[in-house]
Enzyme design. Structure first.
Site, PDB file in Angstrom:
ATOM      1  N   GLU A 106     -28.963  -0.216 -30.879  1.00 17.76           N
ATOM      2  CA  GLU A 106     -29.207   0.677 -30.247  1.00 17.76           C
ATOM      3  C   GLU A 106     -28.270   0.545 -29.093  1.00 17.76           C
ATOM      4  OE1 GLU A 106     -32.216  -1.585 -30.507  1.00 17.76           O
ATOM      5  OE2 GLU A 106     -32.889  -0.736 -32.200  1.00 17.76           O
ATOM      6  N   TYR A 118     -17.719   1.294 -29.618  1.00 15.16           N
ATOM      7  CA  TYR A 118     -18.872   2.004 -30.974  1.00 15.16           C
ATOM      8  C   TYR A 118     -17.898   2.049 -32.077  1.00 15.16           C
ATOM      9  CZ  TYR A 118     -22.602  -1.585 -28.873  1.00 15.16           C
ATOM     10  OH  TYR A 118     -23.036  -2.118 -28.001  1.00 15.16           O
TER      11      TYR A 118
HETATM   12  C1  LIG Z   1     -18.929  -2.246 -23.078  1.00 11.33           C
HETATM   13  C2  LIG Z   1     -18.179  -3.551 -22.924  1.00 11.33           C
HETATM   14  C3  LIG Z   1     -18.791  -4.866 -23.481  1.00 11.33           C
HETATM   15  C4  LIG Z   1     -16.429  -3.428 -23.453  1.00 11.33           C
HETATM   16  O1  LIG Z   1     -15.462  -4.671 -23.035  1.00 11.33           O
HETATM   17  P1  LIG Z   1     -14.309  -4.829 -22.779  1.00 11.33           P
HETATM   18  O2  LIG Z   1     -13.894  -5.805 -23.027  1.00 11.33           O
HETATM   19  O3  LIG Z   1     -13.938  -4.081 -21.464  1.00 11.33           O
HETATM   20  O4  LIG Z   1     -14.167  -3.229 -23.845  1.00 11.33           O
HETATM   21  P2  LIG Z   1     -12.123  -3.537 -24.815  1.00 11.33           P
HETATM   22  O5  LIG Z   1     -11.131  -3.672 -23.795  1.00 11.33           O
HETATM   23  O6  LIG Z   1     -11.921  -4.192 -26.139  1.00 11.33           O
HETATM   24  O7  LIG Z   1     -11.923  -2.172 -25.449  1.00 11.33           O
HETATM   25  C5  LIG Z   1     -12.720  -1.551 -26.431  1.00 11.33           C
HETATM   26  C6  LIG Z   1     -13.018   0.008 -26.428  1.00 11.33           C
HETATM   27  O8  LIG Z   1     -14.165   0.165 -25.720  1.00 11.33           O
HETATM   28  C7  LIG Z   1     -14.616   0.936 -24.907  1.00 11.33           C
HETATM   29  N1  LIG Z   1     -13.939   1.240 -23.555  1.00 11.33           N
HETATM   30  C8  LIG Z   1     -14.339   0.049 -22.767  1.00 11.33           C
HETATM   31  N2  LIG Z   1     -14.443   0.112 -21.674  1.00 11.33           N
HETATM   32  C9  LIG Z   1     -14.332   1.194 -21.310  1.00 11.33           C
HETATM   33  C10 LIG Z   1     -15.205   2.316 -20.411  1.00 11.33           C
HETATM   34  N3  LIG Z   1     -14.847   1.770 -18.947  1.00 11.33           N
HETATM   35  N4  LIG Z   1     -14.821   3.233 -20.962  1.00 11.33           N
HETATM   36  C11 LIG Z   1     -13.920   4.171 -21.872  1.00 11.33           C
HETATM   37  N5  LIG Z   1     -14.794   3.525 -22.703  1.00 11.33           N
HETATM   38  C12 LIG Z   1     -14.595   2.344 -22.763  1.00 11.33           C
HETATM   39  C13 LIG Z   1     -12.402   1.873 -25.398  1.00 11.33           C
HETATM   40  O9  LIG Z   1     -13.237   2.582 -26.662  1.00 11.33           O
HETATM   41  C14 LIG Z   1     -12.014   0.610 -26.044  1.00 11.33           C
HETATM   42  O10 LIG Z   1     -10.941   1.153 -26.647  1.00 11.33           O
HETATM   43  P3  LIG Z   1      -9.637   1.640 -26.012  1.00 11.33           P
HETATM   44  O11 LIG Z   1      -9.276   0.405 -24.934  1.00 11.33           O
HETATM   45  O12 LIG Z   1      -9.109   1.583 -27.283  1.00 11.33           O
HETATM   46  O13 LIG Z   1      -9.989   2.893 -24.484  1.00 11.33           O
HETATM   47  C15 LIG Z   1     -18.127  -4.207 -21.275  1.00 11.33           C
HETATM   48  O14 LIG Z   1     -18.221  -3.028 -20.231  1.00 11.33           O
HETATM   49  C16 LIG Z   1     -19.552  -4.491 -21.035  1.00 11.33           C
HETATM   50  O15 LIG Z   1     -19.714  -6.057 -21.195  1.00 11.33           O
HETATM   51  N6  LIG Z   1     -20.182  -3.645 -21.223  1.00 11.33           N
HETATM   52  C17 LIG Z   1     -21.743  -4.324 -19.901  1.00 11.33           C
HETATM   53  C18 LIG Z   1     -22.277  -4.496 -21.382  1.00 11.33           C
HETATM   54  C19 LIG Z   1     -22.867  -3.777 -22.184  1.00 11.33           C
HETATM   55  O16 LIG Z   1     -23.086  -2.440 -22.117  1.00 11.33           O
HETATM   56  N7  LIG Z   1     -23.319  -3.933 -23.414  1.00 11.33           N
HETATM   57  C20 LIG Z   1     -22.912  -2.962 -24.656  1.00 11.33           C
HETATM   58  C21 LIG Z   1     -24.875  -3.220 -25.260  1.00 11.33           C
HETATM   59  S1  LIG Z   1     -25.272  -4.273 -25.773  1.00 11.33           S
END
Ligand SMILES: CC(C)(COP(=O)(O)OP(=O)(O)OC[C@H]1O[C@@H](n2cnc3c(N)ncnc32)[C@H](O)[C@@H]1OP(=O)(O)O)[C@@H](O)C(=O)NCCC(=O)NCCS
Length: 148
Positions: A106, A118
């Site tokens: 979720e 995801y």
């Molecule tokens: C969501 C989260 C885990 C992504 O971590 P990250 O290490 O920055 O992500 P990545 O660099 O590996 O990116 C992988 C993909 O995620 C998506 N993504 C990551 N950050 C994004 C942003 N700010 N906006 C849109 N897409 C994003 C993209 O699809 C990206 O692929 P791309 O680089 O080819 O565009 C991070 O933003 C986070 O910790 N957020 C707060 C916690 C949270 O909401 N967790 C998820 C719910 S449990």
């Protein structure tokens, strides 16, 4: 980032994992919840370590052929460098080896970064749970990945 390793979370990681947790969520898990997660039934608790520092983590639970992704978070200092992607790839490798057939989760409907992450891994939306979250109240999107 010189070296990146994804490995099991160990007790001495707790404080750093908590720091990522509190900087990532409006309603973070308590220290007790984080501390007890690696020992819970079916737990998969993994950390991404960059140059010796914990930059992200992932919690999931597997029960037989199904798994639930509970949390994935990356420290704001390390975002947009592919770490969440690495943690997700690692999870999927572990689940394929298990073997699991389905992963579900979720996510807050406004969390476009997570939804995009995801979708990138093939998760599909299966429904909406109205007002599922608190602080702030928000709908949850239900997502599922059928493992090949
Ligand atoms: C969501 C989260 C885990 C992504 O971590 P990250 O290490 O920055 O992500 P990545 O660099 O590996 O990116 C992988 C993909 O995620 C998506 N993504 C990551 N950050 C994004 C942003 N700010 N906006 C849109 N897409 C994003 C993209 O699809 C990206 O692929 P791309 O680089 O080819 O565009 C991070 O933003 C986070 O910790 N957020 C707060 C916690 C949270 O909401 N967790 C998820 C719910 S449990």
């Amino acid at each position: 980032m010189r070296s990146i390793v994804v490995r099991d979370m160990i007790p001495s990681d707790i404080q750093e994992v908590l720091a990522v947790e509190t900087s990532s969520f409006t309603s973070p898990w308590t220290e007790n919840a984080v501390r007890s997660e690696p020992g819970s039934f079916g737990s998969i608790a993994r950390v991404a370590v960059c140059d010796g520092n914990i930059a992200g983590f992932l919690f999931a639970r597997r029960v037989f052929e199904e798994a639930e992704l509970l949390q994935v978070a990356v420290s704001p200092l390390f975002r947009r460098r592919g770490l969440a992607r690495l943690l997700m790839e690692d999870l999927i490798d572990l689940l394929k080896a298990a073997p699991a057939k389905k992963v579900f989760l979720e996510v807050r409907i406004s969390n476009t970064a997570a939804v995009s992450l995801y979708r990138r891994f093939g998760f599909e939306e299966t429904g909406i749970r109205r007002d599922y979250y608190r602080s702030p109240v928000e709908d949850a999107v239900l997502m599922e990945l059928q493992m090949k």
